[in-house]
Each structure stands twice: as structure tokens, then as C-alpha cells.
Design a protein around this motif. Structure first.
Motif, PDB file in Angstrom:
ATOM      1  N   GLY A  19      16.728 -14.358 -36.438  1.00 13.54           N
ATOM      2  CA  GLY A  19      18.033 -15.004 -36.649  1.00 13.54           C
ATOM      3  C   GLY A  19      18.882 -15.034 -35.386  1.00 13.54           C
ATOM      4  O   GLY A  19      18.389 -15.320 -34.301  1.00 13.54           O
ATOM      5  N   GLU A  20      20.159 -14.662 -35.544  1.00  8.75           N
ATOM      6  CA  GLU A  20      21.093 -14.762 -34.411  1.00  8.75           C
ATOM      7  C   GLU A  20      20.840 -13.692 -33.354  1.00  8.75           C
ATOM      8  O   GLU A  20      21.269 -13.835 -32.211  1.00  8.75           O
ATOM      9  N   THR A  21      20.148 -12.620 -33.739  1.00  6.20           N
ATOM     10  CA  THR A  21      19.940 -11.527 -32.774  1.00  6.20           C
ATOM     11  C   THR A  21      18.603 -11.648 -32.030  1.00  6.20           C
ATOM     12  O   THR A  21      18.225 -10.755 -31.299  1.00  6.20           O
ATOM     13  N   VAL A  22      17.889 -12.764 -32.226  1.00  9.77           N
ATOM     14  CA  VAL A  22      16.566 -12.904 -31.606  1.00  9.77           C
ATOM     15  C   VAL A  22      16.667 -12.881 -30.075  1.00  9.77           C
ATOM     16  O   VAL A  22      17.579 -13.457 -29.489  1.00  9.77           O
ATOM     17  N   VAL A  23      15.751 -12.150 -29.469  1.00 11.87           N
ATOM     18  CA  VAL A  23      15.691 -12.074 -28.000  1.00 11.87           C
ATOM     19  C   VAL A  23      14.430 -12.804 -27.535  1.00 11.87           C
ATOM     20  O   VAL A  23      13.321 -12.497 -27.972  1.00 11.87           O
ATOM     21  N   HIS A  24      14.635 -13.796 -26.646  1.00 12.21           N
ATOM     22  CA  HIS A  24      13.500 -14.548 -26.101  1.00 12.21           C
ATOM     23  C   HIS A  24      13.024 -13.848 -24.821  1.00 12.21           C
ATOM     24  O   HIS A  24      13.400 -14.233 -23.724  1.00 12.21           O
ATOM     25  N   ALA A  25      12.180 -12.820 -24.977  1.00 14.69           N
ATOM     26  CA  ALA A  25      11.700 -12.079 -23.801  1.00 14.69           C
ATOM     27  C   ALA A  25      10.849 -12.981 -22.911  1.00 14.69           C
ATOM     28  O   ALA A  25      10.950 -12.941 -21.683  1.00 14.69           O
ATOM     29  N   LEU A  26       9.991 -13.784 -23.529  1.00 13.33           N
ATOM     30  CA  LEU A  26       9.267 -14.858 -22.834  1.00 13.33           C
ATOM     31  C   LEU A  26       9.481 -16.131 -23.618  1.00 13.33           C
ATOM     32  O   LEU A  26       9.373 -16.135 -24.839  1.00 13.33           O
ATOM     33  N   ASP A  27       9.750 -17.233 -22.895  1.00 10.33           N
ATOM     34  CA  ASP A  27      10.160 -18.444 -23.605  1.00 10.33           C
ATOM     35  C   ASP A  27       9.377 -19.665 -23.136  1.00 10.33           C
ATOM     36  O   ASP A  27       9.939 -20.638 -22.655  1.00 10.33           O
ATOM     37  N   GLY A  28       8.054 -19.571 -23.255  1.00 11.47           N
ATOM     38  CA  GLY A  28       7.207 -20.714 -22.886  1.00 11.47           C
ATOM     39  C   GLY A  28       6.720 -20.631 -21.454  1.00 11.47           C
ATOM     40  O   GLY A  28       7.084 -21.458 -20.616  1.00 11.47           O
ATOM     41  N   VAL A  29       5.888 -19.644 -21.167  1.00 10.86           N
ATOM     42  CA  VAL A  29       5.382 -19.439 -19.803  1.00 10.86           C
ATOM     43  C   VAL A  29       3.997 -20.072 -19.657  1.00 10.86           C
ATOM     44  O   VAL A  29       3.099 -19.817 -20.448  1.00 10.86           O
ATOM     45  N   ASP A  30       3.856 -20.933 -18.651  1.00 10.13           N
ATOM     46  CA  ASP A  30       2.560 -21.495 -18.254  1.00 10.13           C
ATOM     47  C   ASP A  30       2.236 -20.984 -16.853  1.00 10.13           C
ATOM     48  O   ASP A  30       3.087 -21.031 -15.969  1.00 10.13           O
ATOM     49  N   LEU A  31       0.992 -20.524 -16.698  1.00  8.69           N
ATOM     50  CA  LEU A  31       0.660 -19.821 -15.461  1.00  8.69           C
ATOM     51  C   LEU A  31      -0.828 -19.929 -15.185  1.00  8.69           C
ATOM     52  O   LEU A  31      -1.635 -19.817 -16.104  1.00  8.69           O
ATOM     53  N   GLU A  32      -1.196 -20.173 -13.927  1.00 10.69           N
ATOM     54  CA  GLU A  32      -2.606 -20.103 -13.518  1.00 10.69           C
ATOM     55  C   GLU A  32      -2.683 -19.291 -12.241  1.00 10.69           C
ATOM     56  O   GLU A  32      -1.909 -19.517 -11.312  1.00 10.69           O
ATOM     57  N   ILE A  33      -3.600 -18.338 -12.201  1.00  8.42           N
ATOM     58  CA  ILE A  33      -3.755 -17.493 -11.009  1.00  8.42           C
ATOM     59  C   ILE A  33      -5.203 -17.548 -10.542  1.00  8.42           C
ATOM     60  O   ILE A  33      -6.126 -17.372 -11.339  1.00  8.42           O
ATOM     61  N   GLU A  34      -5.364 -17.800  -9.257  1.00  5.22           N
ATOM     62  CA  GLU A  34      -6.709 -17.919  -8.671  1.00  5.22           C
ATOM     63  C   GLU A  34      -7.322 -16.548  -8.421  1.00  5.22           C
ATOM     64  O   GLU A  34      -6.618 -15.583  -8.112  1.00  5.22           O
ATOM     65  N   ALA A  35      -8.638 -16.504  -8.526  1.00  5.74           N
ATOM     66  CA  ALA A  35      -9.374 -15.267  -8.263  1.00  5.74           C
ATOM     67  C   ALA A  35      -9.160 -14.819  -6.816  1.00  5.74           C
ATOM     68  O   ALA A  35      -9.133 -15.638  -5.899  1.00  5.74           O
ATOM     69  N   GLY A  36      -8.983 -13.504  -6.650  1.00  9.32           N
ATOM     70  CA  GLY A  36      -8.863 -12.936  -5.306  1.00  9.32           C
ATOM     71  C   GLY A  36      -7.476 -13.000  -4.691  1.00  9.32           C
ATOM     72  O   GLY A  36      -7.261 -12.547  -3.575  1.00  9.32           O
ATOM     73  N   LYS A  37      -6.509 -13.554  -5.423  1.00 12.82           N
ATOM     74  CA  LYS A  37      -5.142 -13.666  -4.888  1.00 12.82           C
ATOM     75  C   LYS A  37      -4.350 -12.382  -5.138  1.00 12.82           C
ATOM     76  O   LYS A  37      -4.585 -11.655  -6.100  1.00 12.82           O
ATOM     77  N   PHE A  38      -3.375 -12.126  -4.265  1.00 17.43           N
ATOM     78  CA  PHE A  38      -2.418 -11.031  -4.435  1.00 17.43           C
ATOM     79  C   PHE A  38      -1.080 -11.690  -4.779  1.00 17.43           C
ATOM     80  O   PHE A  38      -0.482 -12.371  -3.952  1.00 17.43           O
ATOM     81  N   VAL A  39      -0.645 -11.514  -6.026  1.00 19.04           N
ATOM     82  CA  VAL A  39       0.504 -12.256  -6.553  1.00 19.04           C
ATOM     83  C   VAL A  39       1.634 -11.294  -6.916  1.00 19.04           C
ATOM     84  O   VAL A  39       1.395 -10.248  -7.518  1.00 19.04           O
ATOM     85  N   ALA A  40       2.850 -11.654  -6.536  1.00 22.57           N
ATOM     86  CA  ALA A  40       4.028 -10.867  -6.936  1.00 22.57           C
ATOM     87  C   ALA A  40       4.794 -11.615  -8.018  1.00 22.57           C
ATOM     88  O   ALA A  40       4.966 -12.830  -7.944  1.00 22.57           O
TER      89      ALA A  40
END
Length: 224
Positions: A19-40
């Protein structure tokens, strides 16, 4: 999915409350990460960084959306399968180290392998131990070594099972500047040497600049 994309998130949402107290901790995240990468992953406190990391590692279940690691969709796995998958394919470096106080350094490092009934690759683990400067400490209990050394044990443990992905939650949060620089340098080196993908949460923009890629998250959404 392209062969060099090791991790993918699609339409990832995590809501708490109703209801009104809902918290959107994540709100539609699209993500691609390549092998071997160092990502922050960077963002202010409460932006959704830790929630995202927990979702990517299968430690928490999304409200909707999916996470795929190396072609395996995490939500398709039963709880027991997911536990085994995490142990074999994903390494975790927690901010509070999570070392077992009654086990010495070597036993802590190989613990996830022994849980899985596997024998450690002693040459490989030995190389990590040397690289992290822990050779003189392998018989020591966690309480008898410094915070920086405990952090290095946590890193060694995350790498020992040769996971595809290492997820690090503020791995330099409790460390002084010199030790922080060393830890980031070591993560870089291990990422290159063992072709491991490292995804790290940090609130420090200077540390984020040392990685291959920076993802900024605000209010549960990726903004850059």
C-alpha cells in the motif's frame, strides 16, 4: 545471451511493504556484465546497492524480474540447487568478513569447498595465499590477525572455489587507505589472472574509478 555476458538482470524489482508504505528497493533494473570485468556499483546509502548485490548472488528473491548467471536463471532453481550453485559459481566477500572463529586461516579459506565435499586445489589456493601475503598466517585463528588480514582471508575464501563471479560488499569499508588500495589492487590482479568477474559495492568514488566499469544506482534504478 552473448557468450561473454556472464551475468544478466532483466526487469529486476524488489518491493518491501504494501500500500502507501511500500518501499521500492529496486524498481526495474536491467543489467548486463561481461565475463572477466571488474565492476563497481555506486550510490548513496539506501539507493538499492546491497539489495541489487543480494539479488545478483541469489541471496534474496526479486518481487519480479530475473537474474541469469552463466546461462542459468536463478529463480528456476530449487532452494537446495541454488545453494549448491552459489557455492560453486559465486564467491562472496562480506563487509564483516564472516570468518569462523574456531577455524584457522587455511581452514576458513577452504571451508566452502569442504562443505561441497571437494578437495581444494592446493597449488591454486597456495598461490592466492601467497598473492594476498597470508603465508605466515595460515595456522592463525581469525582473532589473532588484523582486520586487514581478516579481509584478505575473506577474499581468499571467495576466490578458492574458482567461482565465475565474485560479489564484494564494501570490501574496503573497514580498512585504512593503504590497505584499501592493496585490496583493490589484489582484486584487480585476481580478476585478470583468474579471469573472474568481480562486482563490488563501494561508496568511495576514488575506488570506483579504479574499476573497468561503474554502475550508478539511485532510488532503486540505474542512472548511469
Amino acid at each position: 545471451m552473448s557468450t561473454d555476458i556472464i551475468l544478466q538482470a532483466k526487469g529486476l524489482k524488489k518491493y518491501y511493504g504494501k500500500g502507501e508504505t511500500v518501499v521500492h528497493a529496486l524498481d526495474g533494473v536491467d543489467l548486463e556484465i561481461e565475463a572477466g570485468k571488474f565492476v563497481a556499483i555506486v550510490g548513496t546509502s539506501g539507493s538499492g546497492k546491497s539489495t541489487l548485490l543480494n539479488m545478483l548472488g541469489g541471496l534474496d528473491t526479486p518481487t519480479s524480474g530475473k537474474v541469469t548467471v552463466g546461462g542459468t536463471e536463478l529463480s528456476a532453481l530449487k532452494e537446495e540447487q541454488l545453494t549448491v550453485f552459489r557455492r560453486r559459481r559465486i564467491g562472496f566477500i562480506f563487509q564483516n568478513y564472516n570468518l569462523i572463529p574456531t577455524l584457522n586461516v587455511w581452514e576458513n579459506i577452504v571451508f566452502p569447498l569442504s562443505m561441497d565435499g571437494q578437495k581444494p586445489d592446493k597449488k591454486f589456493v597456495g598461490e592466492i595465499v601467497r598473492m594476498l601475503g597470508l603465508e605466515q598466517k595460515i595456522q592463525s585463528l581469525p582473532n589473532n590477525i588484523s582486520g586487514g588480514q581478516q579481509q584478505r582471508v575473506a577474499i581468499a575464501r571467495a576466490l578458492a572455489s574458482k567461482p565465475d563471479i565474485v560479489l564484494a560488499d564494501e570490501p574496503t569499508g573497514n580498512l585504512d587507505t593503504k590497505t584499501s588500495d592493496n585490496v583493490i589492487g589484489l582484486l584487480h590482479t585476481t580478476s585478470r589472472k583468474f579471469h573472474q568477474t568481480i562486482i563490488m559495492i563501494t561508496h568511495n568514488p576514488e575506488i570506483a574509478q579504479l574499476t573497468d566499469q561503474t554502475i550508478r544506482i539511485e532510488d532503486g534504478r540505474i542512472v548511469s
